[in-house]
Design an enzyme around this catalytic site. Structure first.
Site, PDB file in Angstrom:
ATOM      1  CE  LYS A  63       1.543   4.559   2.278  1.00 45.55           C
ATOM      2  NZ  LYS A  63       1.028   3.537   3.180  1.00 45.55           N
ATOM      3  CD  GLN A  76      -1.902   3.696   5.543  1.00 47.09           C
ATOM      4  OE1 GLN A  76      -1.535   3.867   4.392  1.00 47.09           O
ATOM      5  NE2 GLN A  76      -1.033   3.504   6.533  1.00 47.09           N
ATOM      6  CG  ASP A 101       1.461  -2.242   1.700  1.00 51.14           C
ATOM      7  OD1 ASP A 101       2.394  -1.442   1.539  1.00 51.14           O
ATOM      8  OD2 ASP A 101       0.377  -1.940   2.216  1.00 51.14           O
TER       9      ASP A 101
END
Ligand code: NDP
Length: 288
Positions: A53, A97, A120
């Protein structure tokens, strides 16, 4: 006849290339998209995802701010970091994460991220907007799956789509997105009595279970489009999906590979959401 491969790597590269141009234009107007990436602990898979990422951000001109903190971090410390990032004007998007180490409350952490920075798309605001068909951040993996269908001209309208898996981050939002595109959608899960029978009805079969090669070739309808979201590591260390690729490709018309399908698309849609966040926070109206 063997299926046409849906090349997620290529679709993702095209999306990133377009974003790179858009970011250059934004920077000329003084808008510098930034993503904060929070990694708690030493989970090897999480470390790998976070590295990919960060690399994707760097390549297209998004500033990435890494917060790699030990698994001894308390819930209060993590929440206070989220508060700090929520109030940092250089940070347009916040990614935590998952999974978090045991003892930390994931739901509370995800819910603490300001809706306008929830790139997200896992928080209640984003998911509520998805249900209401209102503009909002779309969770990256299901969004990526939809973009792959679109790139290959596979129109869900009037087709029967079957989604295997009902997680909040993949299965449920993907079912809603397919419904939004006028598919007739069936959602299957671990209590579905006859999975094979359901899968065989699918013109579009999307699988997010987390079990290597669970969907065998005889569960795939002739001519179906198969989107395999699973990522599994075999005892030999090979990465495979939830679908038995070699068998399924003999029956499907389109199929995504693992790796090289849903994975790169997830990252492309994360950087897409970050650019949308930066625009939104700069007062630019967007249709997500
Ligand atoms: P979850 O474990 O949260 O959900 C798995 C789903 O599969 C559940 O709904 C479960 O049903 C269902 N399931 C489990 N066993 C069966 C079975 N025997 N028959 C039918 N359904 C079953 O996983 P995620 O959704 O988070 O992830 C799924 C997969 O996708 C994983 O391999 C993950 O690594 C991968 N993934 C890939 C991403 C990418 O970037 N490519 C991103 C996110 C995930 P029930 O609800 O009844 O328990």
């Amino acid at each position: 006849m063997a299926a046409e491969l849906i090349d997620g790597k290529k679709v993702a590269a095209d999306i990133r290339e377009n974003l790179k141009k858009e970011i250059a234009g934004l920077k000329a107007k003084g808008i510098n998209p930034g993503l904060a990436v929070v990694l708690v602990g030493e989970n090897p898979a999480s470390k790998k995802y976070v590295a990919s990422k960060e690399k994707a951000c760097e390549e297209i001109g998004i500033a990435s701010f890494a917060y790699k903190i030990p698994d001894t971090t308390t819930q209060e410390e993590l929440l206070s970091l989220i508060d700090r990032l929520n109030n940092d004007a250089n940070v347009n998007g916040i990614l935590v994460q998952l999974p978090l180490p045991k003892g930390l409350n994931e739901k509370e952490v995800m819910n603490r991220i300001k809706p306008e920075k929830d790139v997200d798309g896992f928080g209640p605001d984003a998911l509520g907007k998805l249900v209401l068909d209102e503009p909002g951040f779309i969770p990256c993996t299901p969004h990526g799956a939809m973009k792959m269908l679109e790139a290959y001209g596979i129109n869900p309208s009037g087709r029967h789509a079957v989604v295997v898996g009902r997680s909040v981050i993949v299965g449920k939002p993907l079912a809603l997105l397919l419904l939004r595109k006028n598919a007739t959608v069936t959602i299957c899960h671990s209590k579905t009595p006859n999975l094979k029978e359901e899968c065989l009805k699918a013109d579009i079969l999307c699988v997010a279970i987390g079990r290597a090669k669970m969907i065998t070739g005889d569960m795939v309808k002739e001519g179906a489009a198969v989107i395999d979201i699973g990522i599994n590591v075999t005892p030999e260390g090979k990465i495979v999906g939830d679908v038995d690729f070699d068998a399924a490709k003999q029956r499907a018309a389109y199929i995504t590979p693992v790796p090289g399908g849903a994975g790169p698309m997830t990252i492309a849609m994360l950087v897409y959401n970050t650019v949308q966040a930066a625009k939104m926070q700069a007062g630019i109206k967007i249709g997500l």
